[in-house]
Design a protein around this motif. Structure first.
Motif, short mmCIF file in Angstrom:
data_model
loop_
_atom_site.label_atom_id
_atom_site.label_comp_id
_atom_site.label_asym_id
_atom_site.label_seq_id
_atom_site.Cartn_x
_atom_site.Cartn_y
_atom_site.Cartn_z
N CYS A 100 40.76 44.94 107.73
CA CYS A 100 41.22 44.26 106.53
C CYS A 100 41.37 45.28 105.39
O CYS A 100 40.46 46.05 105.12
CB CYS A 100 40.21 43.18 106.14
SG CYS A 100 40.66 42.28 104.66
N PHE A 101 42.54 45.26 104.77
CA PHE A 101 42.79 46.03 103.55
C PHE A 101 42.78 45.02 102.41
O PHE A 101 43.58 44.08 102.41
CB PHE A 101 44.16 46.70 103.58
CG PHE A 101 44.33 47.69 104.70
CD1 PHE A 101 43.94 49.00 104.53
CD2 PHE A 101 44.88 47.30 105.91
CE1 PHE A 101 44.10 49.92 105.56
CE2 PHE A 101 45.05 48.21 106.94
CZ PHE A 101 44.66 49.52 106.77
N SER A 102 41.88 45.17 101.44
CA SER A 102 41.83 44.16 100.39
C SER A 102 41.48 44.75 99.03
O SER A 102 40.87 45.81 98.93
CB SER A 102 40.83 43.06 100.74
OG SER A 102 39.52 43.57 100.76
N PHE A 103 41.91 44.03 98.02
CA PHE A 103 41.50 44.27 96.64
C PHE A 103 41.12 42.93 96.05
O PHE A 103 41.75 41.91 96.36
CB PHE A 103 42.63 44.91 95.82
CG PHE A 103 42.60 46.40 95.82
CD1 PHE A 103 41.80 47.10 94.94
CD2 PHE A 103 43.36 47.11 96.72
CE1 PHE A 103 41.75 48.48 94.94
CE2 PHE A 103 43.32 48.50 96.75
CZ PHE A 103 42.51 49.18 95.85
N SER A 104 40.10 42.93 95.23
CA SER A 104 39.63 41.72 94.56
C SER A 104 39.53 41.97 93.07
O SER A 104 39.33 43.10 92.62
CB SER A 104 38.23 41.34 95.07
OG SER A 104 38.24 41.17 96.45
N LEU A 105 39.68 40.89 92.33
CA LEU A 105 39.42 40.90 90.89
C LEU A 105 38.04 40.30 90.69
O LEU A 105 37.82 39.14 90.99
CB LEU A 105 40.47 40.08 90.14
CG LEU A 105 41.89 40.61 90.21
CD1 LEU A 105 42.87 39.61 89.63
CD2 LEU A 105 42.00 41.93 89.46
N VAL A 106 37.12 41.13 90.20
CA VAL A 106 35.73 40.71 90.03
C VAL A 106 35.45 40.53 88.55
O VAL A 106 35.63 41.47 87.76
CB VAL A 106 34.77 41.74 90.66
CG1 VAL A 106 33.32 41.32 90.46
CG2 VAL A 106 35.09 41.95 92.14
N LYS A 107 35.03 39.33 88.17
CA LYS A 107 34.75 39.02 86.76
C LYS A 107 33.67 39.96 86.23
O LYS A 107 32.64 40.15 86.85
CB LYS A 107 34.29 37.56 86.64
CG LYS A 107 34.07 37.09 85.24
CD LYS A 107 35.37 36.69 84.60
CE LYS A 107 35.11 35.96 83.29
NZ LYS A 107 36.06 36.29 82.27
N ASN A 108 33.97 40.57 85.08
CA ASN A 108 33.02 41.46 84.43
C ASN A 108 33.32 41.43 82.93
O ASN A 108 34.25 42.10 82.46
CB ASN A 108 33.14 42.88 84.98
CG ASN A 108 32.10 43.82 84.41
OD1 ASN A 108 31.55 43.58 83.33
ND2 ASN A 108 31.83 44.90 85.12
N ASP A 109 32.56 40.64 82.18
CA ASP A 109 32.81 40.44 80.76
C ASP A 109 32.61 41.70 79.92
O ASP A 109 33.03 41.73 78.76
CB ASP A 109 31.93 39.31 80.21
CG ASP A 109 32.37 37.95 80.70
OD1 ASP A 109 33.59 37.78 80.96
OD2 ASP A 109 31.53 37.06 80.84
N LYS A 168 49.11 41.68 89.60
CA LYS A 168 50.20 41.10 90.40
C LYS A 168 50.19 41.66 91.81
O LYS A 168 50.40 40.94 92.79
CB LYS A 168 51.56 41.40 89.75
CG LYS A 168 51.86 40.58 88.53
CD LYS A 168 53.24 40.96 87.99
CE LYS A 168 53.43 40.44 86.59
NZ LYS A 168 54.62 40.98 85.95
N LEU A 169 49.94 42.97 91.93
CA LEU A 169 49.87 43.60 93.25
C LEU A 169 48.68 43.08 94.05
O LEU A 169 48.78 42.88 95.27
CB LEU A 169 49.81 45.12 93.12
CG LEU A 169 51.09 45.80 92.65
CD1 LEU A 169 50.85 47.28 92.40
CD2 LEU A 169 52.22 45.61 93.67
N VAL A 170 47.55 42.85 93.39
CA VAL A 170 46.38 42.31 94.07
C VAL A 170 46.71 40.92 94.63
O VAL A 170 46.37 40.59 95.77
CB VAL A 170 45.15 42.25 93.13
CG1 VAL A 170 44.01 41.44 93.74
CG2 VAL A 170 44.68 43.67 92.79
N LYS A 171 47.41 40.11 93.85
CA LYS A 171 47.83 38.77 94.31
C LYS A 171 48.83 38.89 95.46
O LYS A 171 48.74 38.16 96.44
CB LYS A 171 48.44 37.97 93.16
CG LYS A 171 48.84 36.56 93.58
CD LYS A 171 49.44 35.78 92.45
CE LYS A 171 49.83 34.38 92.81
NZ LYS A 171 50.19 34.07 94.17
N GLU A 172 49.77 39.85 95.34
CA GLU A 172 50.75 40.06 96.41
C GLU A 172 50.05 40.43 97.71
O GLU A 172 50.38 39.93 98.79
CB GLU A 172 51.73 41.15 96.00
CG GLU A 172 52.81 41.44 97.02
CD GLU A 172 53.75 42.55 96.61
OE1 GLU A 172 54.39 43.13 97.51
OE2 GLU A 172 53.86 42.86 95.42
N LEU A 173 49.06 41.31 97.62
CA LEU A 173 48.32 41.72 98.81
C LEU A 173 47.60 40.51 99.43
O LEU A 173 47.63 40.32 100.64
CB LEU A 173 47.32 42.83 98.46
CG LEU A 173 46.48 43.39 99.61
CD1 LEU A 173 47.36 44.00 100.69
CD2 LEU A 173 45.49 44.41 99.08
#
Length: 137
Positions: free
Chosen positions: A17-26, A127-132
């Motif tokens: 699996c190749f992945s990127f995530s958006l991790v909440k960090n205030d 956008k790229l993270v969502k595309e992936l």
């Protein structure tokens, strides 16, 4: 058993699996951190294969994922750009992952160029993270 590039490609096509995530960090300017990873998961009975991948690529770690599942995981941006991506560009994936790899690479290159430090660049990387993620459905 010595791992061959063709064997690794087939194994990763099936189990990787190749992945990127958006991790909440205030604490961050745009409130999210972009985190990537290349992962291969196996039952503990096949953990030796994960260690062989770690040895072959000379990076990453083998740790427990959950339950009796373990993973070989690479999270280092430099290792993506200098080891993992070049390997799979030279030895082409055969499944849908071959379409994921260029997007994964573009995110890595954007992070390396520090595009995420500007709002425009951060939004482009999002956008790229969502595309992936969409390519994995």
């Amino acid at each position: 058993m010595t791992l061959s590039p063709d064997w690794i490609v087939g194994f990763v096509d099936g189990e990787g699996c190749f992945s990127f995530s958006l991790v909440k960090n205030d604490t961050l300017r745009f409130k999210y951190q972009i985190q990537g990873e290349f992962t291969v998961v196996q039952h503990k009975r096949d953990i030796a294969l994960l260690y062989k991948l770690k040895s072959y690529f000379k990076c990453g770690s083998v740790t427990q994922n959950h339950g009796e599942r373990y993973h070989f995981r690479v999270k280092n941006l430099n290792h993506f750009l200098t080891i993992i991506i070049p390997f799979f560009e030279k030895h082409q994936l055969q499944t849908n992952k071959r379409f994921q790899l260029p997007v994964f690479k573009n995110i890595c290159l954007g992070l390396e160029a520090k595009q995420h430090f500007t709002e425009e660049g951060f939004n482009e990387l999002k956008k790229l993270v969502k595309e992936l993620a969409d390519l994995k459905k």
